[in-house]
Structure formats: structure tokens, C-alpha cells
Design an enzyme around this catalytic site. Structure first.
Site, PDB file in Angstrom:
ATOM      1  N   LYS A 129     128.830 -20.481  78.565  1.00  0.00           N
ATOM      2  CA  LYS A 129     127.629 -19.866  77.967  1.00  0.00           C
ATOM      3  C   LYS A 129     126.590 -20.959  77.810  1.00  0.00           C
ATOM      4  CE  LYS A 129     126.208 -15.869  76.308  1.00  0.00           C
ATOM      5  NZ  LYS A 129     126.591 -14.488  76.659  1.00  0.00           N
ATOM      6  N   ASP A 169     121.265 -13.025  79.112  1.00  0.00           N
ATOM      7  CA  ASP A 169     121.752 -12.663  77.769  1.00  0.00           C
ATOM      8  C   ASP A 169     120.477 -12.392  76.961  1.00  0.00           C
ATOM      9  OD1 ASP A 169     124.318 -12.624  75.998  1.00  0.00           O
ATOM     10  OD2 ASP A 169     122.914 -13.750  74.784  1.00  0.00           O
TER      11      ASP A 169
HETATM   12  P1  NDP Z   1     117.926  -8.371  75.026  1.00  0.00           P
HETATM   13  O1  NDP Z   1     117.190  -9.613  74.770  1.00  0.00           O
HETATM   14  O2  NDP Z   1     117.613  -7.554  76.215  1.00  0.00           O
HETATM   15  O3  NDP Z   1     117.828  -7.403  73.749  1.00  0.00           O
HETATM   16  C1  NDP Z   1     118.262  -7.830  72.498  1.00  0.00           C
HETATM   17  C2  NDP Z   1     117.944  -6.739  71.486  1.00  0.00           C
HETATM   18  O4  NDP Z   1     118.578  -7.065  70.259  1.00  0.00           O
HETATM   19  C3  NDP Z   1     116.453  -6.614  71.200  1.00  0.00           C
HETATM   20  O5  NDP Z   1     116.149  -5.290  70.833  1.00  0.00           O
HETATM   21  C4  NDP Z   1     116.286  -7.561  70.012  1.00  0.00           C
HETATM   22  O6  NDP Z   1     115.176  -7.254  69.185  1.00  0.00           O
HETATM   23  C5  NDP Z   1     117.564  -7.306  69.257  1.00  0.00           C
HETATM   24  N1  NDP Z   1     117.925  -8.518  68.488  1.00  0.00           N
HETATM   25  C6  NDP Z   1     118.158  -9.754  68.980  1.00  0.00           C
HETATM   26  N2  NDP Z   1     118.416 -10.611  67.972  1.00  0.00           N
HETATM   27  C7  NDP Z   1     118.325  -9.885  66.838  1.00  0.00           C
HETATM   28  C8  NDP Z   1     118.486 -10.186  65.475  1.00  0.00           C
HETATM   29  N3  NDP Z   1     118.794 -11.436  65.079  1.00  0.00           N
HETATM   30  N4  NDP Z   1     118.342  -9.178  64.582  1.00  0.00           N
HETATM   31  C9  NDP Z   1     118.038  -7.923  64.981  1.00  0.00           C
HETATM   32  N5  NDP Z   1     117.867  -7.571  66.262  1.00  0.00           N
HETATM   33  C10 NDP Z   1     118.012  -8.536  67.171  1.00  0.00           C
HETATM   34  O7  NDP Z   1     119.491  -8.806  75.031  1.00  0.00           O
HETATM   35  P2  NDP Z   1     120.738  -8.025  75.623  1.00  0.00           P
HETATM   36  O8  NDP Z   1     120.565  -6.572  75.468  1.00  0.00           O
HETATM   37  O9  NDP Z   1     121.042  -8.601  76.938  1.00  0.00           O
HETATM   38  O10 NDP Z   1     121.903  -8.535  74.644  1.00  0.00           O
HETATM   39  C11 NDP Z   1     122.227  -7.874  73.440  1.00  0.00           C
HETATM   40  C12 NDP Z   1     123.624  -8.271  73.015  1.00  0.00           C
HETATM   41  O11 NDP Z   1     124.560  -7.916  74.051  1.00  0.00           O
HETATM   42  C13 NDP Z   1     123.847  -9.759  72.754  1.00  0.00           C
HETATM   43  O12 NDP Z   1     124.800  -9.924  71.728  1.00  0.00           O
HETATM   44  C14 NDP Z   1     124.443 -10.245  74.068  1.00  0.00           C
HETATM   45  O13 NDP Z   1     125.205 -11.430  73.901  1.00  0.00           O
HETATM   46  C15 NDP Z   1     125.318  -9.059  74.417  1.00  0.00           C
HETATM   47  N6  NDP Z   1     125.705  -8.966  75.819  1.00  0.00           N
HETATM   48  C16 NDP Z   1     124.756  -8.854  76.800  1.00  0.00           C
HETATM   49  C17 NDP Z   1     125.141  -8.724  78.109  1.00  0.00           C
HETATM   50  C18 NDP Z   1     124.164  -8.475  79.199  1.00  0.00           C
HETATM   51  O14 NDP Z   1     124.610  -8.155  80.314  1.00  0.00           O
HETATM   52  N7  NDP Z   1     122.862  -8.558  78.965  1.00  0.00           N
HETATM   53  C19 NDP Z   1     126.567  -8.811  78.494  1.00  0.00           C
HETATM   54  C20 NDP Z   1     127.486  -8.839  77.377  1.00  0.00           C
HETATM   55  C21 NDP Z   1     127.034  -8.951  76.103  1.00  0.00           C
HETATM   56  P3  NDP Z   1     113.843  -8.157  69.305  1.00  0.00           P
HETATM   57  O15 NDP Z   1     113.256  -7.800  70.629  1.00  0.00           O
HETATM   58  O16 NDP Z   1     113.036  -7.750  68.126  1.00  0.00           O
HETATM   59  O17 NDP Z   1     114.305  -9.591  69.230  1.00  0.00           O
END
Ligand code: NDP
Length: 450
Positions: A129, A169
Site C-alpha cells: 500500500k 484508493d
Molecule cells: P474515493 O476517494 O473515491 O471516495 C472516498 C469517499 O469516502 C468520499 O465520499 C469521501 O468523502 C469519503 N471519505 C473519505 N475519508 C473520509 C473521512 N475521513 N470521513 C468521512 N468520509 C470520508 O475512495 P474509494 O471509494 O476508492 O475508497 C473508499 C474506501 O474503500 C477506502 O477505505 C478504501 O481503502 C476502500 N477500498 C477501495 C478500493 C477501490 O478499488 N477503490 C478497493 C478496496 C477498498 P470526501 O469526498 O468528502 O472526502
């Protein structure tokens, strides 16, 4: 205290002493150690060879300075990392996160989880990571490009298609992957499958964008099936509104469920009439094109409500899908969900439920799918992207969706195999931990002391 608990306690004390100030890493290791320590006590070959102890120490961590210039001509300095956690079963593989909260400890927790998750997929991928404390919010497209190029200039020394293959991510989507891939190609003068999540016309795979969100829902579909149930008529909460959340909502809609909430870091939108495909398209536009806040949803759909600064977990539902970030559900949130009749949780984000929340779900008899199993669909299709790149072919959308569906069912079966209790219930967390560990552990045993 039982002998098992005493060993677990001593192990955790040592881990915390060696890794000070990294609470998320301690939490992630504890979540696994509670099952693996008793397991290795019953299977002494792992204990004698210190396999779990070795697995909690990353192979290496690279940390570096990233300098870039903003639109005003100011020089900015960020910190970049790559945690190469374990390559026993394949090249290091795992996402890159750009978020102001990124620390080495958070990336260590994510890399540790990734190793077990990648093992569960059945594909030949180790765990890693990376990321940076760079905050992409409010940055112009050119600033994002300059940062990605600066980040890759150093990272390119440490990765490669047979060494380490990063992906996206939080804060790293198709745009950022493309800028980084372009820079890698420019520096190394080679077109190889060194990153996944690329655009379709330059080596990317169909279904990769959708895979994590779809997989989270497929896993829930399999858990529901064990109870003779389906998504039809189920009211669902989805946190986040990024990549994972968007495609979880899309698949829930397709399977007949109704999503009543989505969120971002500013708050939660509650739409009791359901976030339909048309409304979801608007959310995608808000997030991907306008890069706006989720509260803007109300401008177009004024019947919805917005809860500023709140997570969705107080809203009554049948199923919950945390898809935002780590530790977004605490014990109190979990108690709300249980009291309100929620029957299942499938984790899209990594480690979104803290230990109190997990205990509450399990005591409440919920179907609880831990992230390392439920969200493995993303990295699984990344693995398939690597295969396609190596073979210089592209599989169709249908082919890839079928493969993804089968991989999620296989992971579900592995969890049942290792997690079925005497009373017939399945402890999916225990099942995922042991199944993920055994494959990596066997490879490490075969290599001897390295
Ligand atoms: P994105 O950046 O596309 O979206 C993240 C979302 O989560 C946004 O809506 C963001 O809101 C919100 N968010 C992030 N940090 C916080 C916080 N501290 N408090 C509240 N809301 C928060 O990321 P992904 O969708 O790719 O990833 C989301 C999760 O899924 C993570 O935990 C990631 O590790 C996990 N994941 C992702 C994979 C992938 O293929 N993308 C694979 C496996 C796991 P805002 O825009 O306001 O920050």
C-alpha cells in the site's frame, strides 16, 4: 486468563512496543491475531517458524519527499510512502491513497490487510500500500498532474510489473492513475502493466472501476442466500459517495434493493424515496465532474434531507454498506444499527468498523462481512488486469463480470469453510483471517527463513 489470551496479550504488547503511535496498525493486527494466535497454537509449524510474527513486519517501507509547484508558483512539500508488506505469493499489490490524514501507520494497516485480502482472491498477488499526505481537495487539474508526476518520479524506482503493482484508493481514481502511468512510461521508456485501474484504451480492464462496489454487494448477496433471502425490498445505507460507494449503490439498485442514504466527509444525504439510477448518475456527476459536496444533491432533489457532519448509521435500514473510510462505525453506531433492525453489514471501506462495532454486530447476530473478504473484488479485477496486460489481450465486460462474481463466491465459500461455528453460524471475520493466512503462511514455510 486462558493460555491463548495470555499469548495474544503478550504478542500485542510486543507489537505495540515495536510500532509506537500507530493505533490503526495495532487495531488491524489485533483483529487478525485474535483468530490466528489460537490457530497457530493448534498448528505448531506456523508457530515454530514465527510465521505470524514475520507477517506483522513489512518486508520494507520506502518513505520519500515529494516536491511540486502549485498554480501560484509556490513550492510545496509532501511525504510519500510505499509499504511493501509481503510478496510470498506474488508481486506486491495494493492501492495508493492521497489524503491529508495519511501516515505510515495507516499505510501499514492497509498493507497488512491487503496481504490477507489478496490471498483470499486466489490470485498470485502479494500485499502493499502506498500514498501521500497530499490533499487533492480544491486542487486544480494541473496541480493534481504535477503532484502525480512528482510522486511517480520517486516511486518508479521501487515498482515494476514483477515487483510491485500499485492501484487507486481514496483520492486516487482514473485521472490520477493515468497521470502516474504516463510519468512511469516517460521515465522508464516502457509500456508495462505497472499500475492497474488504467483507462480502457491504454491497458485498463473493463469492470475495474465497478469491481469493488459490485463485489461488496455480491458478497452480501451470498450471505443473504444462506438465510434464504435476497436484496428485493431491502432498505440500504451506503456511506461515502466515491468509487466504491457509487458502484455499490448501482448494484444494489440492480438487485432490487433501495438505497436511502449516501454521504461524504461533510455529512449524509437521506432520500427516503430511494437513490435511483437517475439520481445516482447525478451523484456521479457531482463527484467526478463538478467535484462538489454531497449536499448539492438537494439542489436537484429537494425532497431529500441533509444531515450536516453526520454519518448515516442512525437511519433505520435492513442492510448497511460502509464505503468511506476506516473507523467510520463505532460501538454506538453499531448499537443503533442493531436496534433499528439492520440484519447485515458488508464492508466496502477498509476496516470501517472498530472493535466495539464488530463485537456489537456479532453479538446482535448480524451477517457481518469484514472488508478483507467483502471488498476484495477490486483487487481481484486488478489481478485480472495484470493477467490481460501480460497476455496482451482484453476480456469482455461479461467475461470479467462473471469472473468477478465467481471470485466473490469463492471467497464467501472460504470464509464459510474456516469460519463455521458449532452452532452453524458463520464467523466471517475468523474465516477470512484464517483462509487468508493459510495460503501466505504455506508459501512462507516453503521458502525457509527469509
Ligand atoms: P474515493 O476517494 O473515491 O471516495 C472516498 C469517499 O469516502 C468520499 O465520499 C469521501 O468523502 C469519503 N471519505 C473519505 N475519508 C473520509 C473521512 N475521513 N470521513 C468521512 N468520509 C470520508 O475512495 P474509494 O471509494 O476508492 O475508497 C473508499 C474506501 O474503500 C477506502 O477505505 C478504501 O481503502 C476502500 N477500498 C477501495 C478500493 C477501490 O478499488 N477503490 C478497493 C478496496 C477498498 P470526501 O469526498 O468528502 O472526502
Amino acid at each position: 486468563m486462558s493460555e491463548q489470551n495470555a499469548v495474544l496479550d503478550e504478542f500485542m504488547q510486543g507489537l505495540i512496543r515495536r510500532n509506537p503511535g500507530e493505533p490503526e496498525f495495532h487495531q488491524a493486527v489485533y483483529e487478525v491475531a485474535q483468530h490466528i494466535i489460537p490457530f497457530t497454537m493448534k498448528h505448531p509449524k506456523y508457530e515454530q517458524n514465527q510465521i505470524f510474527q514475520r507477517l506483522t513486519e513489512p518486508d520494507r517501507i520506502v518513505s520519500f519527499r515529494v516536491c511540486w509547484e502549485d498554480d501560484q508558483g509556490h513550492v510545496r512539500t509532501q511525504r510519500g510512502y510505499r509499504v511493501q508488506h509481503n510478496n510470498a505469493i506474488g508481486p506486491y499489490k495494493g492501492g495508493i491513497r492521497f489524503h491529508h490524514s495519511v501516515t505510515q501507520g495507516i499505510l501499514k494497516f492497509l498493507a497488512f490487510e491487503q496481504t490477507l485480502k489478496n490471498s483470499l482472491t486466489g490470485l498470485p498477488m502479494g500485499g502493499g500500500k502506498g500514498g501521500s499526505d497530499f490533499n487533492p481537495k480544491g486542487k486544480s487539474d494541473r496541480e493534481i498532474m504535477r503532484f502525480c508526476q512528482a510522486f511517480m518520479t520517486e516511486l518508479s524506482r521501487h515498482i515494476g510489473p514483477f515487483t510491485d503493482v500499485p492501484a487507486g484508493d481514496i483520492g486516487v481514481g482514473g485521472r490520477e492513475i493515468s497521470y502516474m502511468f504516463g510519468q512511469y512510461k516517460r521515465i522508464r521508456n516502457e509500456f508495462t502493466g505497472v499500475l492497474t485501474g488504467k483507462g480502457i484504451s491504454y491497458g485498463g480492464s473493463e469492470i475495474r472501476t465497478e469491481a469493488t462496489g459490485y463485489g461488496v454487494v455480491y458478497f452480501m448477496q451470498d450471505m443473504l442466500a444462506t438465510k434464504g433471502q435476497t436484496f428485493v425490498g431491502k432498505r440500504c445505507l451506503v456511506s461515502g459517495s466515491g468509487n466504491v460507494a457509487q458502484y455499490a449503490v448501482e448494484k444494489i439498485n440492480e438487485l432490487g434493493g433501495t438505497v436511502v442514504a449516501m454521504s461524504d466527509s461533510s455529512g449524509t444525504v437521506y432520500d427516503k424515496e430511494g437513490i435511483t439510477a437517475e439520481k445516482l448518475a447525478h451523484v456521479k456527476h457531482l463527484k467526478e465532474v463538478q467535484r462538489a459536496r454531497i449536499s448539492e444533491y438537494l439542489t436537484k432533489y429537494p425532497n431529500a434531507e441533509f444531515y450536516e457532519g453526520k454519518t448515516p448509521w442512525h437511519i433505520p435500514c435492513d442492510l448497511a454498506f460502509p464505503c468511506a473510510t476506516q473507523n467510520e462505525i463505532n460501538g454506538e453506531d453499531a448499537a443503533h444499527l442493531v436496534r433499528n433492525g439492520c440484519m447485515g453489514v458488508s464492508e466496502g471501506a477498509n476496516m470501517p468498523s472498530n472493535q466495539d462495532a464488530i463485537t456489537t454486530f456479532q453479538k446482535g447476530g448480524l451477517l457481518y462481512a469484514p472488508s478483507k473478504a467483502a471488498n476484495a473484488g477490486g483487487v481481484a479485477v486488478s489481478g485480472l488486469e495484470m493477467t490481460q496486460n501480460s497476455m496482451r489481450i482484453s476480456w469482455s465486460r461479461d467475461e470479467l463480470n462473471t469472473r468477478l462474481r465467481n471470485i466473490m463466491s469463492d471467497i464467501h465459500s472460504k470464509c464459510v469453510q474456516y469460519g463455521k461455528e458449532e452452532d452453524g453460524n458463520v464467523d466471517y471475520l475468523k474465516g477470512a483471517n484464517i483462509a487468508g493466512f493459510v495460503k501466505v503462511g504455506e508459501a512462507m514455510l516453503a521458502y525457509g527463513v527469509v
